[in-house]
Design a protein around this motif. Structure first.
Motif, PDB file in Angstrom:
ATOM      1  N   GLY A  41       4.912   5.893  -1.635  1.00  0.00           N
ATOM      2  CA  GLY A  41       4.782   5.751  -3.077  1.00  0.00           C
ATOM      3  C   GLY A  41       5.197   4.405  -3.624  1.00  0.00           C
ATOM      4  O   GLY A  41       5.260   4.216  -4.846  1.00  0.00           O
ATOM      5  N   LYS A  42       5.470   3.461  -2.729  1.00  0.00           N
ATOM      6  CA  LYS A  42       5.896   2.135  -3.177  1.00  0.00           C
ATOM      7  C   LYS A  42       5.002   1.054  -2.591  1.00  0.00           C
ATOM      8  O   LYS A  42       4.264   1.286  -1.634  1.00  0.00           O
ATOM      9  N   GLY A  43       5.078  -0.135  -3.160  1.00  0.00           N
ATOM     10  CA  GLY A  43       4.358  -1.263  -2.606  1.00  0.00           C
ATOM     11  C   GLY A  43       5.107  -1.852  -1.419  1.00  0.00           C
ATOM     12  O   GLY A  43       6.290  -1.570  -1.223  1.00  0.00           O
ATOM     13  N   PRO A  44       4.447  -2.665  -0.615  1.00  0.00           N
ATOM     14  CA  PRO A  44       5.116  -3.310   0.523  1.00  0.00           C
ATOM     15  C   PRO A  44       6.270  -4.192   0.056  1.00  0.00           C
ATOM     16  O   PRO A  44       6.200  -4.810  -1.001  1.00  0.00           O
ATOM     17  N   PHE A  89       4.301  -3.172   8.407  1.00  0.00           N
ATOM     18  CA  PHE A  89       3.100  -3.973   8.599  1.00  0.00           C
ATOM     19  C   PHE A  89       3.478  -5.380   9.031  1.00  0.00           C
ATOM     20  O   PHE A  89       4.388  -5.980   8.459  1.00  0.00           O
ATOM     21  N   PHE A 101      -3.163  -8.239   6.258  1.00  0.00           N
ATOM     22  CA  PHE A 101      -2.295  -7.195   6.810  1.00  0.00           C
ATOM     23  C   PHE A 101      -2.931  -6.506   8.006  1.00  0.00           C
ATOM     24  O   PHE A 101      -4.157  -6.370   8.083  1.00  0.00           O
ATOM     25  N   GLY A 102      -2.078  -6.044   8.927  1.00  0.00           N
ATOM     26  CA  GLY A 102      -2.506  -5.159   9.995  1.00  0.00           C
ATOM     27  C   GLY A 102      -2.555  -3.734   9.488  1.00  0.00           C
ATOM     28  O   GLY A 102      -2.368  -3.476   8.290  1.00  0.00           O
TER      29      GLY A 102
ATOM     30  N   ARG B   9      -0.172   5.078 -12.974  1.00  0.00           N
ATOM     31  CA  ARG B   9       0.262   5.297 -11.598  1.00  0.00           C
ATOM     32  C   ARG B   9      -0.743   6.140 -10.830  1.00  0.00           C
ATOM     33  O   ARG B   9      -0.886   5.970  -9.613  1.00  0.00           O
ATOM     34  N   TYR B  35      -4.739  -5.990  -4.469  1.00  0.00           N
ATOM     35  CA  TYR B  35      -5.054  -5.477  -3.138  1.00  0.00           C
ATOM     36  C   TYR B  35      -5.599  -4.052  -3.249  1.00  0.00           C
ATOM     37  O   TYR B  35      -5.216  -3.295  -4.132  1.00  0.00           O
ATOM     38  N   GLN B  37      -5.634  -0.622  -0.908  1.00  0.00           N
ATOM     39  CA  GLN B  37      -5.053  -0.018   0.287  1.00  0.00           C
ATOM     40  C   GLN B  37      -5.631   1.379   0.466  1.00  0.00           C
ATOM     41  O   GLN B  37      -5.258   2.323  -0.244  1.00  0.00           O
ATOM     42  N   GLY B  42      -3.717  -1.046   6.152  1.00  0.00           N
ATOM     43  CA  GLY B  42      -2.952  -2.068   5.452  1.00  0.00           C
ATOM     44  C   GLY B  42      -3.685  -2.524   4.202  1.00  0.00           C
ATOM     45  O   GLY B  42      -4.893  -2.350   4.075  1.00  0.00           O
ATOM     46  N   PRO B  43      -2.956  -3.095   3.255  1.00  0.00           N
ATOM     47  CA  PRO B  43      -3.597  -3.609   2.042  1.00  0.00           C
ATOM     48  C   PRO B  43      -4.609  -4.701   2.373  1.00  0.00           C
ATOM     49  O   PRO B  43      -4.400  -5.504   3.279  1.00  0.00           O
ATOM     50  N   LEU B  45      -6.739  -7.828   0.522  1.00  0.00           N
ATOM     51  CA  LEU B  45      -6.789  -8.654  -0.672  1.00  0.00           C
ATOM     52  C   LEU B  45      -8.172  -8.589  -1.315  1.00  0.00           C
ATOM     53  O   LEU B  45      -9.197  -8.790  -0.664  1.00  0.00           O
ATOM     54  N   GLN B  48      -7.320 -13.152  -5.936  1.00  0.00           N
ATOM     55  CA  GLN B  48      -6.081 -13.905  -6.074  1.00  0.00           C
ATOM     56  C   GLN B  48      -6.257 -14.908  -7.205  1.00  0.00           C
ATOM     57  O   GLN B  48      -7.219 -15.676  -7.221  1.00  0.00           O
ATOM     58  N   LEU B  91      -2.954  -2.130  -5.428  1.00  0.00           N
ATOM     59  CA  LEU B  91      -1.655  -2.789  -5.533  1.00  0.00           C
ATOM     60  C   LEU B  91      -1.802  -4.139  -6.218  1.00  0.00           C
ATOM     61  O   LEU B  91      -2.723  -4.898  -5.921  1.00  0.00           O
ATOM     62  N   ALA B 100       4.872 -18.984  -2.163  1.00  0.00           N
ATOM     63  CA  ALA B 100       6.101 -18.203  -2.290  1.00  0.00           C
ATOM     64  C   ALA B 100       5.896 -16.746  -1.869  1.00  0.00           C
ATOM     65  O   ALA B 100       4.772 -16.259  -1.749  1.00  0.00           O
ATOM     66  N   GLU B 101       7.017 -16.062  -1.667  1.00  0.00           N
ATOM     67  CA  GLU B 101       7.011 -14.651  -1.290  1.00  0.00           C
ATOM     68  C   GLU B 101       6.328 -13.820  -2.367  1.00  0.00           C
ATOM     69  O   GLU B 101       6.518 -14.041  -3.565  1.00  0.00           O
ATOM     70  N   GLN B 102       5.539 -12.823  -1.920  1.00  0.00           N
ATOM     71  CA  GLN B 102       4.853 -11.933  -2.837  1.00  0.00           C
ATOM     72  C   GLN B 102       5.717 -10.708  -3.118  1.00  0.00           C
ATOM     73  O   GLN B 102       6.310 -10.132  -2.201  1.00  0.00           O
ATOM     74  N   PHE B 104       5.444  -6.889  -4.731  1.00  0.00           N
ATOM     75  CA  PHE B 104       4.420  -5.892  -5.015  1.00  0.00           C
ATOM     76  C   PHE B 104       4.881  -4.883  -6.060  1.00  0.00           C
ATOM     77  O   PHE B 104       6.065  -4.515  -6.123  1.00  0.00           O
ATOM     78  N   GLY B 105       3.916  -4.411  -6.861  1.00  0.00           N
ATOM     79  CA  GLY B 105       4.163  -3.304  -7.756  1.00  0.00           C
ATOM     80  C   GLY B 105       4.015  -1.990  -7.012  1.00  0.00           C
ATOM     81  O   GLY B 105       3.677  -1.980  -5.825  1.00  0.00           O
ATOM     82  N   PRO B 106       4.232  -0.838  -7.700  1.00  0.00           N
ATOM     83  CA  PRO B 106       4.174   0.466  -7.043  1.00  0.00           C
ATOM     84  C   PRO B 106       2.754   0.938  -6.753  1.00  0.00           C
ATOM     85  O   PRO B 106       2.558   1.853  -5.957  1.00  0.00           O
TER      86      PRO B 106
END
Lengths: 111, 113
Positions: A41-44, A89, A101-102, B9, B35, B37, B42-43, B45, B48, B91, B100-102, B104-106
């Motif tokens: 239920g959450k993002g990565p 992942f 992503f894998g 959601r 993204y 999923q 996996g997600p 893309l 962007q 996502l 930079a690091e990504q 993610f939202g829920p």
């Protein structure tokens, strides 16, 4: 084409044991790799990353190993805890900083 | 610091209907990602943005999907008309810049019936 894949879809480990999650990649030009954790239920969530000029990188309870010769990446989790249960992942960062992503490995921690 | 916000959601629609998803990135983040999923994968893309410009939309099915980030902050992703295979979690992620690091939202879980 380029791909990032995982060897095992599900991994079950006893609480307190070490976990090792493996990943193979096919793009030899990849220069940056990331491990993500995704809970239900959450993002990565970012765990740790490594650049191709490194073989090993350590974080808190986690270690990533990179073997460029065989294009293999692994995530080691020390003293696995119930909160580590999630899907993991590996991902590759390529052109335009695009993350690929894998398919993921589900880690189940047995209490 | 507030994280990436997404709404709704959950959404259930019938095939051929339209749907829109909304994303509010972390304040100050110039780069925004959408993204898709699919369950068990996996997600992937879709698109962007860097500020309000598109950096990469090579995997966006442009015949039915569209996305915009008009003011360089919030973004919407639309599907019109939806197909059964669009059932997935969508996502949104943001980062300070391209390198930079990504974060993610829920996600929004879409079910197309």
């Amino acid at each position: 084409g380029e791909s990032v894949g995982l060897h095992l879809p599900t991994l079950s480990v006893q609480e307190g044991d070490n976990s090792i999650i493996n990943c193979a990649y096919s793009n030899s030009a990849s220069d940056y790799f990331i491990w993500y954790k995704q809970e239900s239920g959450k993002g990565p969530q970012f765990i740790i990353d490594i650049r191709s000029n490194m073989d090993k990188r350590q974080g808190q309870r986690v270690t990533v190993l990179l073997n460029k010769t065989v294009k293999h990446l692994s995530l080691q989790i020390a003293a696995t805890q119930p909160g580590d249960s999630a899907v993991y992942f590996c991902a590759e960062k390529g052109g335009y900083q695009k993350v690929t992503f894998g398919t993921g490995t589900k880690l189940q921690v047995i209490p | 610091e507030a994280g990436v916000a997404q709404s709704p959601r959950y959404k259930i629609i019938e095939k051929r209907q339209s749907v829109a998803f909304w994303c509010n990135p972390i304040s100050g983040h110039a780069t925004l990602y959408w993204y898709q999923q699919i369950l068990g994968q996996g997600p992937k893309l879709l698109i962007q943005f860097q500020n309000n410009g598109v950096v990469d939309d090579s995997q966006l099915p442009k015949d039915r999907f569209s996305a915009e980030r008009l003011k360089g902050v919030d973004s919407t992703l639309k599907i019109q008309p939806a197909k059964l295979e669009d059932s997935a979690v969508y996502l949104c992620a943001s980062s300070l810049d391209l390198k930079a690091e990504q974060y993610f939202g829920p996600g929004t879980r879409l079910t197309v019936t």
